[in-house]
Design a protein around this motif. Structure first.
Motif, mmCIF file in Angstrom:
data_model
loop_
_atom_site.group_PDB
_atom_site.id
_atom_site.type_symbol
_atom_site.label_atom_id
_atom_site.label_comp_id
_atom_site.label_asym_id
_atom_site.label_seq_id
_atom_site.Cartn_x
_atom_site.Cartn_y
_atom_site.Cartn_z
ATOM 1 N N VAL A 173 6.060 -26.657 23.286
ATOM 2 C CA VAL A 173 5.839 -26.685 21.841
ATOM 3 C C VAL A 173 7.157 -26.694 21.093
ATOM 4 C CG1 VAL A 173 4.883 -25.414 19.882
ATOM 5 C CG2 VAL A 173 3.592 -25.585 22.006
ATOM 6 N N LEU A 174 8.104 -25.898 21.556
ATOM 7 C CA LEU A 174 9.378 -25.814 20.865
ATOM 8 C C LEU A 174 10.185 -27.102 21.011
ATOM 9 C CD1 LEU A 174 10.444 -22.143 21.573
ATOM 10 C CD2 LEU A 174 9.577 -23.114 19.477
ATOM 11 N N SER A 175 10.081 -27.735 22.170
ATOM 12 C CA SER A 175 10.763 -29.021 22.340
ATOM 13 C C SER A 175 10.171 -30.048 21.380
ATOM 14 C CB SER A 175 10.620 -29.512 23.780
ATOM 15 O OG SER A 175 11.260 -28.615 24.659
ATOM 16 N N TYR A 211 13.814 -20.193 21.256
ATOM 17 C CA TYR A 211 13.077 -19.169 20.513
ATOM 18 C C TYR A 211 12.321 -19.814 19.354
ATOM 19 C CZ TYR A 211 15.874 -15.834 23.130
ATOM 20 O OH TYR A 211 16.465 -15.124 24.149
ATOM 21 N N ALA A 212 11.212 -19.209 19.035
ATOM 22 C CA ALA A 212 10.385 -19.703 17.929
ATOM 23 C C ALA A 212 10.780 -19.016 16.635
ATOM 24 C CB ALA A 212 8.911 -19.444 18.229
ATOM 25 N N HIS A 213 10.244 -19.550 15.543
ATOM 26 C CA HIS A 213 10.508 -18.973 14.233
ATOM 27 C C HIS A 213 10.086 -17.499 14.220
ATOM 28 C CE1 HIS A 213 10.680 -18.700 9.837
ATOM 29 N NE2 HIS A 213 9.543 -18.027 9.927
ATOM 30 N N GLY A 214 10.998 -16.652 13.753
ATOM 31 C CA GLY A 214 10.692 -15.231 13.612
ATOM 32 C C GLY A 214 10.999 -14.391 14.834
ATOM 33 N N ILE A 252 19.211 -10.041 14.260
ATOM 34 C CA ILE A 252 19.310 -11.505 14.250
ATOM 35 C C ILE A 252 17.944 -12.067 14.612
ATOM 36 C CG2 ILE A 252 20.451 -13.534 15.208
ATOM 37 C CD1 ILE A 252 22.389 -11.805 13.719
ATOM 38 N N ARG A 253 17.405 -12.912 13.716
ATOM 39 C CA ARG A 253 16.095 -13.542 13.957
ATOM 40 C C ARG A 253 16.210 -15.055 13.861
ATOM 41 N NH1 ARG A 253 13.603 -9.608 10.208
ATOM 42 N NH2 ARG A 253 12.829 -7.859 11.425
ATOM 43 N N ALA A 254 15.378 -15.741 14.653
ATOM 44 C CA ALA A 254 15.334 -17.201 14.616
ATOM 45 C C ALA A 254 14.715 -17.657 13.299
ATOM 46 C CB ALA A 254 14.536 -17.734 15.791
ATOM 47 N N GLN A 255 15.386 -18.605 12.646
ATOM 48 C CA GLN A 255 14.873 -19.110 11.376
ATOM 49 C C GLN A 255 13.910 -20.278 11.586
ATOM 50 O OE1 GLN A 255 17.794 -20.610 8.559
ATOM 51 N NE2 GLN A 255 17.030 -19.197 7.018
ATOM 52 N N GLY A 256 13.882 -20.799 12.760
ATOM 53 C CA GLY A 256 13.025 -21.911 13.139
ATOM 54 C C GLY A 256 13.192 -22.066 14.631
#
Length: 836
Positions: A572-574, A730-733, A792-796
């Motif tokens: 999904v992330l790819s 990593y996914a958003h959030g 630190i969190r993934a923004q997308g």
């Protein structure tokens, strides 16, 4: 020999018909008589002349030809002409308007037609002087209820350009043809079955099920052939012959498969196929071929209409018995009855039709009622009955007489009086706002011509020109700026605003097609932008906001949910990165179109106030879009590089093609030389078209080799770091580091962006302090102190290169240069921590 003569006569009829049609069309240019009605009258005249022995013996060949073609198999007539007429009409339709008016069209075409069929059958049962069964009456009711408003739609396009009303008329005709043929088939089978079943209440569930089956399976056939055509078209690039041939093939194959193989609705199949190609498939057709393809199908429809209406007139005159006074009386009474039935079935659903879709006023409902002409479909079905040996000859002739009579009367009476009806309803002219725009354009044209006139008079090659004659012909009101009605005087501010924005949006839509043709936009992005601008056109024209685009630039909730599932997490992330590439393509195309607004506003704005209001809306769109582009540019530079490289390649190849064609026009290249060069250009464009955009993601080795903070470390340290990496997406959030916790290591952002979150001094309130993109180093504080000072969190979707903690800690103590590099990064972030 006889077969040879038959083929010769049919070919002769086709050639003479097309020649006659062309001559008639030319003759009707200045006459307010619809082309199809003129053809019908011509066919009637020829047929009656042959029937009355008025054709001279010297042209006996013409008489043989007329007799032969009128005895053609009616199934052949339907199978030959109907797919062309249906496909062209549906393919030329504006899909977004059809989609918006679909509920109204469906109500008119399904329950509306069923009501018309039942009432028409009852009228025929009790009015006609023949003792018809209910099955026979319903059979006739279904075939005579199929409308064919070709003449009315052509008139609307010519007089008032009301696209929404045209769409409802054409859409109803397309769908009710399908509904009528399905009902006709059901009653026809009952009529010709061995048991000769009469209609009863017990048969209603069976009829209902067969109706649903015929329509739904026709829809499935159309979707199947449409999908295959779209896939095939996607593999072809700029081959007009192949693409046009494919469109013909799938149209006829879909119709024949549905009607002859599966015995379901071929009309529904062809309508579905054409709408699919006109909608989803519009960007699969090569940009250079699209206009040619539409023109080709227009010619096909013109040829089909020419042949079929001339043939209809001949068949009526030569085949229908005309000597029964009772039949003529019943015909005229029945004509009045079907007008009332058409009015009743339309007005019955008017309260619903007013509340859904685009809404229908009483005036437009009147056009729908009076525009319910009958045509080729009804006559083809009647011919099928008249030539079936299982049906009594007398009944077949009665059906043919009544059907032919209604076709002629609706075309001659309704068709020719429609301009009067439109004038009475006030629909024979453009709406005030649209008329104001046209007046403004005419005024500008006149001023431009007037400004050009002095320079032309001074041109030495025009010194002997008769300028008085030119003035009378070109400038009916001379060249003075005579008091021309101001557009604002004819329309309210609301109407001017509506039409002004509508014109801008139409220009924006054309801009996207231009970008697609030039190779600036990809097919998927073009479809999205076209859908967005068509939605903006649907109701009150809206320049800003564009919610469909804004929503596109957000990550859907279901994607975020799927990203949490371990088994499909990476897949999904790819795919998310591909979506981001598409988002950038859309944003860039949107900005390109918005940049053209400035000149259009200056040219089209009826008032300075409206111009200022639209400029503000355009700036809002630009601001939102530029913010999104900048986020993508910072977070995903490789996406930008890949797309811009592809677009630049297309632009250069298109420019190369234009230069070659200019040199050819100037005579500096001959045709053979130019063709060879153009072939090379087309090969390059084809390769770009067929090759998907590849986003080259740097490997960890490449990323580390470019890292400035590793320039001074020893090769051994670099190699050990490289050997101790893991790559995670990593996914958003998703949280990479949690403030105050000890878990973590040194990390490098490969793709995507993260947000750095801290707390307000003296409180526990979290706030975003910074957004970090590709190339940023994370976790230095953790390595140097053993804990995290920030969250630190993934923004997308974000790709992270992790370094094994044990290796990093060991290198900090073993390589002073490595420690110095980390401290330098610390200083850049204004951190003062040092390892003891």
């Amino acid at each position: 020999m006889e077969q040879h003569q038959t083929g010769f006569f049919i070919l002769l009829f086709v050639v003479l018909s097309l020649f006659t049609g062309a001559a008639l069309r030319y003759a009707l240019k200045n006459i307010a008589l619809p082309y199809t009605i003129a053809l019908l009258l011509l066919g009637l005249g020829l047929g009656l002349a042959e029937r009355g022995g008025m054709i001279p013996g010297e042209v006996e060949l013409l008489g043989h030809t007329l007799q032969l073609v009128t005895s053609m198999d009616p199934h052949l007539i339907m199978f030959l002409f109907l797919p062309t007429l249906i496909f062209e009409s549906a393919f030329a339709m504006e899909v977004h308007l059809f989609r918006r008016t679909f509920l109204q069209i469906a109500i008119l075409a399904v329950p509306g037609l069923v009501v018309s069929t039942l009432l028409t059958a009852a009228l025929a049962k009790f009015l006609f002087p023949w003792d018809w069964s209910w099955t026979a009456a319903l059979l006739f009711g279904s075939l005579i209820s199929a409308t064919d408003p070709v003449a009315v739609v052509a008139l609307l396009k010519e007089l008032s350009s009301r696209k929404r009303l045209e769409t409802i008329l054409e859409g109803e005709s397309l769908l009710n043809d399908g509904t009528a043929i399905v009902l006709f088939t059901l009653f026809y089978h009952l009529m010709t079955s061995d048991s000769q079943q009469e209609i009863s209440w017990s048969l209603l569930p069976t009829i209902g099920w067969q109706f649903i089956w015929g329509v739904s399976m026709g829809l499935l056939v159309g979707l199947s052939f449409g999908t295959l055509a779209i896939v095939f078209l996607g593999k072809i690039y700029k081959d007009a012959m192949v693409e046009i041939t494919l469109s013909i093939t799938v149209a006829y194959l879909a119709f024949l498969t549905a009607e002859s193989v599966l015995h379901v609705s071929g009309v529904v199949a062809v309508v579905t196929l054409a709408l699919l190609l006109a909608g989803v498939g519009r960007t699969r057709i090569s940009p250079e071929i699209a206009g040619f393809l539409h023109h080709f199908w227009k010619v096909m429809a013109y040829l089909a209409n020419t042949l079929i209406f001339l043939l209809v007139g001949l068949i009526i005159a030569l085949r229908v018995e005309l000597d029964s006074l009772a039949a003529w009386k019943a015909l005229f009474l029945f004509f009045g009855g079907i007008l009332l039935i058409r009015a009743g079935s339309t007005l019955l659903f008017l309260p619903i039709l007013r509340q859904i879709g685009i809404g229908i006023t009483l005036q437009k409902a009147t056009v729908l009622i009076w525009g319910g002409l009958r045509g080729a479909v009804a006559l083809s079905l009647a011919l099928i009955i008249s030539q079936d040996q299982r049906i009594p000859t007398e009944f077949g002739e009665q059906i043919l007489f009544m059907t032919a009579g209604i076709v002629v009367l609706t075309l001659l009476i309704n068709g020719t009086t429609m301009p009067l009806v439109l004038g009475w309803l006030g629909l024979d002219k453009l709406p005030p706002g649209k008329q104001a725009t046209v007046d403004q354009a005419r005024l500008r044209i006149k001023r431009d011509m007037t400004d050009l006139l002095p320079s032309l008079k001074q041109n030495r090659f025009f010194q002997e020109a008769d300028w008085d004659l030119i003035g009378r012909n070109i400038f009916p009101q001379k060249t003075s700026h005579q008091a021309t009605p101001s557009p604002t005087a004819k329309a309210s501010t609301e109407e001017l605003n509506y039409e002004f924005k509508r014109r801008l949006l139409e220009a924006e839509r054309k801009n996207y097609w231009s970008q697609f043709q030039l190779g600036i936009l990809g097919g998927a992005a073009t479809n999205i932008l076209l859908d967005a601008v068509e939605r903006a056109l649907d109701e009150a024209p809206t320049i800003s906001p564009r919610p469909t685009l804004y929503k596109l630039w957000e990550i859907p909730m279901f994607v975020r949910w799927l990203e949490k599932i371990p088994l499909i997490h990476n897949i999904v992330l790819s795919g998310s990165f591909d979506r981001l590439a598409l988002n950038y393509d859309v944003a860039r195309g949107f900005i390109h179109a918005l940049n053209d607004y400035s000149e259009l506003i200056d040219r089209l704005a009826p008032t300075a106030q409206l111009a200022a209001s639209v400029r503000a809306e355009v700036l809002t769109n630009k601001r939102v879009t530029y913010e999104r582009i900048e986020q993508l540019r910072q977070a995903f530079p490789e996406v930008i590089v890949a797309l811009e490289t592809r677009a630049a390649s297309r632009s250069l190849l298109n420019r190369q093609r234009a230069t070659i064609e200019e040199l050819l026009d100037d005579g500096l290249l001959d045709r053979a030389e130019a063709d060879k060069m153009l072939d090379d250009v087309e090969a390059g464009l084809k390769q770009l078209h067929l090759t998907p955009t590849r986003i080259e993601v740097p490997s960890p080795q490449e990323i580390l080799s470019r890292a400035n903070w590793l320039v001074e470390v020893t090769p051994e340290t670099r190699d050990r770091l490289l050997a101790s990496t893991d790559i995670c997406i990593y996914a958003h959030g998703d949280t990479l580091y949690q403030m105050g916790e000890t878990e973590g290591s040194l990390a490098l952002i490969a793709r995507g962006a993260v947000e750095q979150i801290g707390t307000t001094y003296g409180t526990d309130n979290e706030s975003t302090e910074d957004v970090l993109g590709p190339g940023s180093v994370l976790g230095i504080y953790n390595i140097l102190t053993g804990k995290n000072d920030k969250t630190i969190r993934a923004q997308g979707p974000v790709e992270i290169i992790w370094f094994h903690r044990s290796t990093v800690v060991a290198l900090v103590h073993q390589d002073p240069l490595f420690l110095k590099s980390l401290n330098r990064l610390y200083d850049e972030k204004q951190c003062n921590y040092r390892v003891p």
